[in-house]
Design an enzyme around this catalytic site. Structure first.
Site, PDB file in Angstrom:
ATOM      1  N   THR A 176       0.869  -1.193   0.000  1.00 54.67           N
ATOM      2  CA  THR A 176       0.000   0.000   0.000  1.00 54.67           C
ATOM      3  C   THR A 176       0.893   1.226   0.000  1.00 54.67           C
ATOM      4  OG1 THR A 176      -1.804  -1.055   1.196  1.00 54.67           O
ATOM      5  CG2 THR A 176      -1.589   1.318   1.505  1.00 54.67           C
ATOM      6  N   ARG A 204     -14.275  -6.788  -0.748  1.00 55.10           N
ATOM      7  CA  ARG A 204     -13.639  -6.417   0.525  1.00 55.10           C
ATOM      8  C   ARG A 204     -13.029  -5.011   0.408  1.00 55.10           C
ATOM      9  NH1 ARG A 204      -8.284  -4.683   2.241  1.00 55.10           N
ATOM     10  NH2 ARG A 204      -8.008  -5.277   4.397  1.00 55.10           N
ATOM     11  N   ASP A 207      -8.870  -0.295   5.125  1.00 58.87           N
ATOM     12  CA  ASP A 207      -8.837   0.980   5.853  1.00 58.87           C
ATOM     13  C   ASP A 207      -8.540   2.184   4.955  1.00 58.87           C
ATOM     14  OD1 ASP A 207      -6.218  -0.358   5.669  1.00 58.87           O
ATOM     15  OD2 ASP A 207      -5.467   1.475   6.614  1.00 58.87           O
ATOM     16  N   THR A 227      -0.757   2.002   6.699  1.00 56.23           N
ATOM     17  CA  THR A 227      -0.568   0.807   5.880  1.00 56.23           C
ATOM     18  C   THR A 227      -0.552  -0.383   6.827  1.00 56.23           C
ATOM     19  OG1 THR A 227       1.034  -0.421   4.534  1.00 56.23           O
ATOM     20  CG2 THR A 227       1.928   1.346   5.884  1.00 56.23           C
ATOM     21  N   GLY A 228      -0.952  -1.535   6.320  1.00 57.23           N
ATOM     22  CA  GLY A 228      -0.924  -2.730   7.167  1.00 57.23           C
ATOM     23  C   GLY A 228      -2.272  -3.420   7.182  1.00 57.23           C
ATOM     24  N   GLY A 230      -5.659  -3.868   7.399  1.00 55.55           N
ATOM     25  CA  GLY A 230      -6.742  -2.898   7.319  1.00 55.55           C
ATOM     26  C   GLY A 230      -7.865  -3.149   8.299  1.00 55.55           C
TER      27      GLY A 230
HETATM   28  N1  GLY Z   1      -4.074  -1.383   4.563  1.00 49.05           N
HETATM   29  C1  GLY Z   1      -4.605  -1.711   3.324  1.00 49.05           C
HETATM   30  C2  GLY Z   1      -5.638  -2.742   3.359  1.00 49.05           C
HETATM   31  O1  GLY Z   1      -5.764  -3.454   4.337  1.00 49.05           O
HETATM   32  O2  GLY Z   1      -6.367  -2.863   2.407  1.00 49.05           O
END
Ligand code: GLY
Length: 307
Positions: A176, A204, A207, A227-228, A230
């Site tokens: 991301t 889906r 975040d 990032t990470g 979500g």
């Molecule tokens: N952090 C990006 C996602 O989970 O889509």
């Protein structure tokens, strides 16, 4: 609890500044320099706008566009594939005057961040999803492409390896991309773009496009891009949580560390965060093995970068 790793650019104010991330994850050692270089080019692109007196919003958007076009990152070209082998994209921009635009579950378009910016500019709504996002994009002159055209060999190979296994959306979205900036007029902005988690189910949404979760900006406090994992980030409204700490004058370095520690402790999530406050001070933290980044400010002649 996972170890929180931070990076410091010093604790001084700057008239303009930008920090960029290329995603929390576990980039192999041999690829880390390439990821850092991609972030550096994005910092140069965004930094040039700020140096010329341009806006934080233009700088953050430009940096993210550069990363969307770079196939090593999980955003735009090179995005993750869902369980159907298709690309669905999420992106958001927000500026410190609390204007924002976002798209989610967007079918393949080369630069989703430009569509998010068009949503901000048009101003009727903030977040468009799936077919509605596609209709908005086409009505504003963006041309849909195909998953095939945006899928890299690496993404296709990963899809084939993971197909039929149970590894999926429970993991985080390495790659991301995001940027936060403060301009010389004192305004802040955030931009984030992602293909989401690899092998996510169709529909889906993570975040990234959710204001206050993956992306937030407020001129009275600062700007944040996450990032990470979500699902974990959303449970904590992590961007807004960190921004409230900046509003209370916590230094971004301390707020970044506290936010990522909270993500691990309270939601069992891994990830990374970048912050800029209203004074142009920067913060970064991660619990993942890597998070490529670059930053530049009015005090610098060239960007610093790493992973
Ligand atoms: N952090 C990006 C996602 O989970 O889509």
């Amino acid at each position: 609890m996972s170890e929180v790793v931070t990076f410091s650019w010093g604790r001084d104010e700057a008239s303009w500044s930008i920090v960029i991330h290329g995603g929390a994850g576990a980039v192999p050692v041999e690829a880390r320099a390439r990821h850092a270089e991609g972030c550096k080019l994005a910092a140069i692109g965004g930094g040039a706008i700020l140096r010329d007196g341009g806006s934080a919003l233009d700088a953050a958007q430009r940096a993210v566009e550069i990363l969307e076009d770079d196939p090593v990152f999980n955003a735009g070209t090179g995005a993750a594939l869902n369980t159907s082998g298709e690309i669905e994209l999420d992106a958001a921009v927000m500026e410190g005057a609390l204007r924002a635009g976002a798209v989610c579950a967007l079918p393949p378009f080369t630069n989703p961040i430009k569509i998010a910016r068009a949503v901000l500019a048009e101003g009727s709504h903030i977040l468009y999803a799936g077919p509605g996002a596609e209709a908005f994009a086409q009505a504003h002159g963006f041309v849909r492409t195909t998953s095939e055209a945006m899928t890299t060999d690496a993404a296709r190979a990963r899809f084939l390896t993971m197909q039929g296994t149970n590894q999926s959306s429970e993991g985080w979205a390495g790659g991301t991309v995001g940027a936060v900036a403060r301009d010389s007029s004192g305004h802040v902005a955030a931009a984030t773009s992602t293909g989401g988690t690899f092998m996510k189910r169709p529909g889906r949404v993570g975040d990234t496009p959710i204001l206050g979760a993956g992306t937030y900006a407020d001129d009275e406090a600062g700007a944040c891009s996450n990032t990470g994992h979500g699902e974990a980030v959303m449970k904590l409204c992590l961007a807004k949580t960190a921004i409230e700490w900046l509003r209370q004058d916590m230094h971004p370095e301390d707020a970044a560390r506290a936010a990522i520690a909270l993500l691990a402790r309270r939601a069992n999530g891994v990830g990374g965060i970048i912050l800029v406050d209203r004074r142009g001070r920067l913060g970064l933290a991660r619990t993942t093995e890597t998070m490529s980044f670059a930053a530049m400010s009015s005090r610098d002649t060239e960007p610093s970068c790493g992973s």
